[in-house]
Write an enzyme that holds these catalytic residues in place. Structure first.
Site, PDB file in Angstrom:
ATOM      1  N   ASP A 181       0.739  -1.325   0.111  1.00  0.00           N
ATOM      2  CA  ASP A 181       0.029   0.102   0.030  1.00  0.00           C
ATOM      3  C   ASP A 181       0.910   1.278  -0.099  1.00  0.00           C
ATOM      4  O   ASP A 181       1.735   1.328   1.052  1.00  0.00           O
ATOM      5  CB  ASP A 181      -0.891   0.043   1.267  1.00  0.00           C
ATOM      6  CG  ASP A 181      -1.904   0.842   1.156  1.00  0.00           C
ATOM      7  OD1 ASP A 181      -2.035   1.790   0.643  1.00  0.00           O
ATOM      8  OD2 ASP A 181      -3.229   0.336   1.583  1.00  0.00           O
ATOM      9  N   ASP A 233      -2.864   4.759  -2.363  1.00  0.00           N
ATOM     10  CA  ASP A 233      -3.746   5.515  -1.329  1.00  0.00           C
ATOM     11  C   ASP A 233      -4.116   7.027  -1.793  1.00  0.00           C
ATOM     12  O   ASP A 233      -3.369   7.570  -2.439  1.00  0.00           O
ATOM     13  CB  ASP A 233      -3.001   5.636  -0.146  1.00  0.00           C
ATOM     14  CG  ASP A 233      -3.818   6.086   1.103  1.00  0.00           C
ATOM     15  OD1 ASP A 233      -4.974   5.406   1.497  1.00  0.00           O
ATOM     16  OD2 ASP A 233      -3.782   7.318   1.577  1.00  0.00           O
ATOM     17  N   GLU A 275      -6.779   4.102  -4.949  1.00  0.00           N
ATOM     18  CA  GLU A 275      -8.162   4.382  -4.240  1.00  0.00           C
ATOM     19  C   GLU A 275      -8.498   5.757  -4.717  1.00  0.00           C
ATOM     20  O   GLU A 275      -7.715   6.885  -4.558  1.00  0.00           O
ATOM     21  CB  GLU A 275      -7.760   4.614  -2.798  1.00  0.00           C
ATOM     22  CG  GLU A 275      -8.844   4.620  -1.800  1.00  0.00           C
ATOM     23  CD  GLU A 275      -8.579   5.127  -0.587  1.00  0.00           C
ATOM     24  OE1 GLU A 275      -9.327   5.011   0.405  1.00  0.00           O
ATOM     25  OE2 GLU A 275      -7.530   5.895  -0.437  1.00  0.00           O
ATOM     26  N   HIS A 303     -10.684  -1.232   5.556  1.00  0.00           N
ATOM     27  CA  HIS A 303     -10.425  -0.901   6.871  1.00  0.00           C
ATOM     28  C   HIS A 303     -11.166   0.592   6.965  1.00  0.00           C
ATOM     29  O   HIS A 303     -10.641   1.175   8.255  1.00  0.00           O
ATOM     30  CB  HIS A 303      -8.821  -0.812   6.972  1.00  0.00           C
ATOM     31  CG  HIS A 303      -8.354   0.322   5.906  1.00  0.00           C
ATOM     32  ND1 HIS A 303      -8.278  -0.189   4.575  1.00  0.00           N
ATOM     33  CD2 HIS A 303      -7.896   1.248   6.113  1.00  0.00           C
ATOM     34  CE1 HIS A 303      -7.815   0.851   4.290  1.00  0.00           C
ATOM     35  NE2 HIS A 303      -7.511   1.900   5.040  1.00  0.00           N
ATOM     36  N   ASP A 304     -11.889   1.136   6.227  1.00  0.00           N
ATOM     37  CA  ASP A 304     -12.342   2.543   6.337  1.00  0.00           C
ATOM     38  C   ASP A 304     -14.010   2.570   6.401  1.00  0.00           C
ATOM     39  O   ASP A 304     -14.480   3.515   6.645  1.00  0.00           O
ATOM     40  CB  ASP A 304     -12.016   3.328   5.510  1.00  0.00           C
ATOM     41  CG  ASP A 304     -10.584   3.848   4.986  1.00  0.00           C
ATOM     42  OD1 ASP A 304      -9.891   3.903   6.085  1.00  0.00           O
ATOM     43  OD2 ASP A 304     -10.091   4.021   4.013  1.00  0.00           O
TER      44      ASP A 304
END
Ligand code: TEU
Length: 547
Positions: free
Chosen positions: A96, A196, A246, A320-321
């Site tokens: 990531d 990200d 993302e 995870h968000d």
């Protein structure tokens, strides 16, 4: 290009996956110890969220050094072993890359703070009145997006936490530094990358106030973003690796460009519009019932347009968000199993590459933390206080967090029914949901009817039937709110998928004939009801194939 179209990707949040050394925090050796389990899911890639050196203000999305491993998670040797052992099992690692910003502890920022011109130009510093930030933009975690540095008499931009300073991508030296980071990990044998908030990297030349919003319209899918991505991909030699960007508050048009193979930018992207259908007026911190029509509309439009224009979707409900999808769109009391399986079927048989976020395959739920002290996430804690200032009571603010906090997706992976869910042998960094006594790997593994085994079937189907990855798609029962249904076609083959989004029986607007088809998968026991389908049971999901 890697065969990302036929792949399924498993996402790991290392802090909450498996703790091998008993400090209550998950780690790399914990992941290594669970590789056989991950392999058993039938996935091809493992995306791990950041474990790089970091002060952990945003759980690793605040990177201090892109080439070092945070000691909390292990050593470089552990990471190398992880890559190797996953490789032996036929799985590739995706790392990531948090390239929109660094931690303010990063050496570059520290040198900028000490006034080195070269490094000041790595970030976005602006002169200005110490009382008035350069623009009125808001940080995504609440509060102003600018922070004043008295010693420099300048402000710096941080779209996220004050300790996450935005990098200046207009500076070619910054871009070159980041390419080196990619080369470094590629040489270590990493097979792909997740980038990200990568559609926020290109900021406008001139900074101006946003009179209509928080500033995002000036930097989301910004002016040079496509140019930057092409350059990054080409120069760092990652064009044949699997990559996912993302995309925050993006548009369909941009996502087509990001993922069209002719553009040489990314393999696929995450967009979030379908996960905002339960926000009131687009505000995450105001609760509303999910708008199923809107959800269907979004899924259909993105499927159709991406297919028409050669784009490629990353398919996902959880990360995870995000709160757990079964708590959000399913029914954890009456139809936990059915609704979790339906939601899995719904996206795994679409066109795109599906992602499974750790624990989703078990039907893990939101943990239901009751006190503010149980929350860990910087965003949740900031917004809790903002909500109180805006007049919500403590109970109201907590109810919002129980449904919306990013910590909902960060509770420890539930391995067994033991005291710490088999995650650790001591109290973990964040609380374990009480339901780990029956929602856990050990119990579900041996149960043929479990959500876990259903997910294994879904990944196996994608491998076995190319129609799932390559087939054309059209939608059925478009006007029927409760039902999300589609038909895939390829070389005379057909696949029909029906999902009932609601916790009640629904009658199809028009009955469906499945004569000549075979039932491929479903979340209820098979019923011999002839060749006509008239009703769907609560949260029923069923797929038929004609070969
Ligand atoms: O998230 C980007 C992001 O904007 C959202 O997911 C955000 O957390 C949410 O919409 C706020 O309501 C990425 C990472 O996934 C996240 O964990 C990081 O905190 C963030 O970037 C900053 O690096």
């Amino acid at each position: 290009m890697a065969d990302f179209k036929g792949s399924t990707i498993y996402q790991i949040y290392p802090k909450s996956f498996c703790d091998s050394d008993g400090d209550g925090i998950g780690d790399i050796r914990g992941i290594i110890s669970r590789l056989d389990y991950i392999k058993s899911l039938g996935v091809d890639y493992i995306w791990s969220t950041p474990f790089f050196l970091s002060p952990q203000k945003d759980n690793g999305y605040d990177v201090e050094d892109y080439r070092r491993v945070n000691p909390q998670f292990g050593t470089m040797e552990d990471v190398e072993e992880l890559i190797e052992k996953a490789g032996e099992r036929g799985m590739g690692l995706m790392f990531d890359m948090v390239f929109n910003h660094t931690s303010t502890r990063h050496e570059w920022f520290q040198r900028a703070l000490s006034g080195e011109k070269k490094y000041m130009d790595y970030y976005i510093f602006r002169d200005g009145d110490p009382q008035a930030p350069p623009t009125n933009w808001q940080s995504k975690f609440g509060g102003p997006a600018w922070e004043y540095v008295p010693s420099l008499r300048k402000w710096y931009l941080h779209l996220f936490d004050v300790t996450q300073a935005d990098l200046n991508w207009n500076n070619p030296e910054v871009r070159n530094e980041l390419k080196d980071v990619l080369r470094f990990w590629k040489e270590k044998g990493v097979k792909g990358f997740r980038f990200d908030v990568v559609n926020l990297i290109s900021k406008p030349e001139v900074f101006e106030d946003d009179m209509e919003g928080d500033g995002r319209r000036f930097y989301s899918d910004g002016p040079r973003v496509h140019e930057f991505l092409k350059e990054l991909t080409a120069d760092s030699g990652i064009g044949d690796m699997v990559t996912v960007g993302e995309m925050s508050s993006t548009s369909l048009e941009h996502c087509i460009r990001y993922t069209d193979p002719a553009e040489h930018e990314l393999s696929m992207c995450f967009s979030f519009h379908h996960l905002k259908v339960d926000y009131k007026n687009g505000n995450k911190w105001e609760l509303a019932k999910p708008d199923y029509r809107r959800l269907k509309e979004l899924l259909m439009t993105w499927q159709r347009k991406m297919a028409e224009h050669n784009g490629w979707n990353a398919l996902f409900w959880c990360n995870h968000d995000q709160p757990r999808i079964v708590s959000r769109l399913g029914d954890t009391d009456r139809y936990w199993k059915e609704s979790a399986k339906m939601l899995g079927t719904c996206i795994h048989l679409l066109r795109g590459t599906p992602y499974i976020f750790q624990g989703e395959e078990l039907g893990m739920t939101n943990p239901g933390y009751n006190k503010i002290e149980e929350y860990r996430d910087v965003e949740s804690i900031n917004y809790y206080h903002i909500m109180l200032q805006e007049g919500k009571t403590e109970e109201e603010a907590l109810e919002v967090l129980r449904q919306r906090s990013r910590d909902n997706g960060r509770s420890p992976m539930q391995w067994n029914s033991g005291e710490y869910a088999g995650f650790s042998n001591r109290e973990p960094w964040i609380g374990i949901p009480a339901n780990h006594t029956f929602i856990n790997v050990e119990d579900e593994d041996g149960d043929p009817d479990s959500i876990l085994n259903y997910y294994r079937k879904l990944t196996a189907l994608r491998k076995r039937y190319p129609i799932i990855q390559e087939g054309m798609i059209e939608f059925l029962y478009e006007d029927q709110e409760e039902v999300f249904a589609y038909r895939r076609t390829r070389n005379g083959q057909e696949l029909i998928v029906l999902n009932n989004f609601f916790g009640k029986e629904v009658t199809l607007q028009k009955e469906l004939s499945h004569a000549g088809y075979r039932r491929l998968i479903g979340n209820y026991p098979q019923e011999d009801s002839g060749t006509m389908l008239r009703t769907l049971r609560p949260y029923e999901s069923i797929a038929f194939i004609k070969e």
